[in-house]
Design an enzyme around this catalytic site. Structure first.
Site, PDB file in Angstrom:
ATOM      1  N   ASP A  67      -0.473 -11.594  -8.166  1.00 20.74           N
ATOM      2  CA  ASP A  67      -1.529 -12.110  -7.288  1.00 20.74           C
ATOM      3  C   ASP A  67      -2.445 -13.075  -8.030  1.00 20.74           C
ATOM      4  OD1 ASP A  67      -2.646 -10.114  -8.906  1.00 20.74           O
ATOM      5  OD2 ASP A  67      -2.781  -8.669  -7.278  1.00 20.74           O
ATOM      6  N   ASP A 136      -8.566   2.384  -3.703  1.00 26.36           N
ATOM      7  CA  ASP A 136      -8.311   2.518  -2.262  1.00 26.36           C
ATOM      8  C   ASP A 136      -6.813   2.524  -1.949  1.00 26.36           C
ATOM      9  OD1 ASP A 136      -7.522  -0.114  -2.561  1.00 26.36           O
ATOM     10  OD2 ASP A 136      -8.966  -0.949  -1.131  1.00 26.36           O
ATOM     11  N   HIS A 138      -4.500   0.245  -2.934  1.00 28.65           N
ATOM     12  CA  HIS A 138      -3.764  -1.028  -2.859  1.00 28.65           C
ATOM     13  C   HIS A 138      -2.804  -1.181  -4.031  1.00 28.65           C
ATOM     14  CE1 HIS A 138      -7.341  -2.906  -5.171  1.00 28.65           C
ATOM     15  NE2 HIS A 138      -6.321  -2.956  -5.990  1.00 28.65           N
ATOM     16  N   GLU A 143      -4.347  -4.502   0.604  1.00 25.20           N
ATOM     17  CA  GLU A 143      -5.354  -3.500   0.948  1.00 25.20           C
ATOM     18  C   GLU A 143      -4.835  -2.600   2.078  1.00 25.20           C
ATOM     19  OE1 GLU A 143      -7.603  -3.165  -1.065  1.00 25.20           O
ATOM     20  OE2 GLU A 143      -8.895  -4.899  -1.392  1.00 25.20           O
TER      21      GLU A 143
END
Ligand code: PGA
Length: 260
Positions: A67, A136, A138, A143
């Site tokens: 990313d 979270d 990801h 996400e």
């Protein structure tokens, strides 16, 4: 899915380095999928040490990063273009032209994302993909709510991720809100996925990814559909796994021939 529970973060780095070394010393040139963030840093240090002290050569390896932030100049210290070079690739004999990342400065990020996805295919796909996991859940920057079939595309970071990553910037306001990330579908095409997690803050995300239902709300759980995943965690990150005893038993009884 193989789950390896290590004593501590140092052992996680060591076991992960063994996996990557096996590919590097293998019979054909390998394509790595690499990740940034704090978790892989100890692994990269160990690979650099093996390069310097044990002649581990990365010549011929191609790298695709997961990313990139949208809008950060390439030479910004926190761009992932710079980060992977600073943390790993410029310390070993990897050809810099073979270190690829999404173009977060493109005029049309959507086109840049599609082109990146295509370039991974053109290169023959990723042999071994390294992943961290967010608090979270990801992976990459997919996400919760990301399509399990998603391709490389633009995503909006969750405020929790912005807060988590603010430690790398002067202020949370400096963290870009948008990123280009390989999708869950893209990541799942890697032939072998290696997921690392350390520390108690990752325990819930790991339990959801490994033992929870497969769900877009737990992006790491997409890996349950993948035929070859190695999860390497320390005791703290493993602390919410229900089947920890079994994973330890399986690893202790792993046949020598099975390797990774
Ligand atoms: P970390 O990030 O390794 O810095 O904890 C992991 C991730 O966000 O994927």
């Amino acid at each position: 899915m193989e789950v390896i529970i290590c004593r501590d973060a140092a052992e996680v780095a060591h076991v992960a380095a063994d996996v990557f070394e096996e590919y590097v010393r293998g019979p054909r040139p390998t394509t790595f999928g690499l990740a940034t963030g704090s978790t892989p840093v100890a692994l990269y240090r160990e690979l650099i040490r093996r390069h310097k002290e044990e002649d581990l050569s990365f010549a011929g390896i191609t790298v695709f990063l997961l990313d990139e932030y949208v809008g950060l100049p390439r030479d910004h210290e926190q761009s992932y273009y710079r980060t992977i070079r600073r943390e790993f690739t410029e310390h070993v004999d990897l050809n810099d032209d073979e270190v690829h990342s999404p173009d977060g400065r493109a005029d049309n990020p959507g086109d840049a994302a599609r082109a990146y996805d295509e370039s991974i295919k053109q290169a023959g796909g990723v042999d071994v993909q390294l992943l961290g996991i967010g608090t979270d859940g990801h992976i990459g920057f997919n996400e919760p709510g990301s399509s399990l079939a998603s391709r490389t595309r633009i995503k909006t970071l969750h405020p929790q991720t912005i807060e988590d990553n603010a430690r790398f910037f002067d202020s949370p306001d400096d963290v870009p809100v948008h990123v280009l990330t390989q999708g869950l579908g893209t990541i799942s095409e890697a032939r072998h996925v290696v997921l690392l997690a350390t520390g108690e803050g990752k325990a819930e995300a790991i339990a959801a990814a490994v033992e929870g239902p497969v769900s877009a709300f737990s992006p790491g759980s997409a890996l349950q559909l993948h035929p070859h995943v190695t999860v390497i965690v320390d005791e703290e990150a493993a602390s919410k796994l229900k089947f920890g005893k079994y994973y330890r038993f399986a690893y202790e009884h792993k046949p020598e021939w099975q390797r990774f």
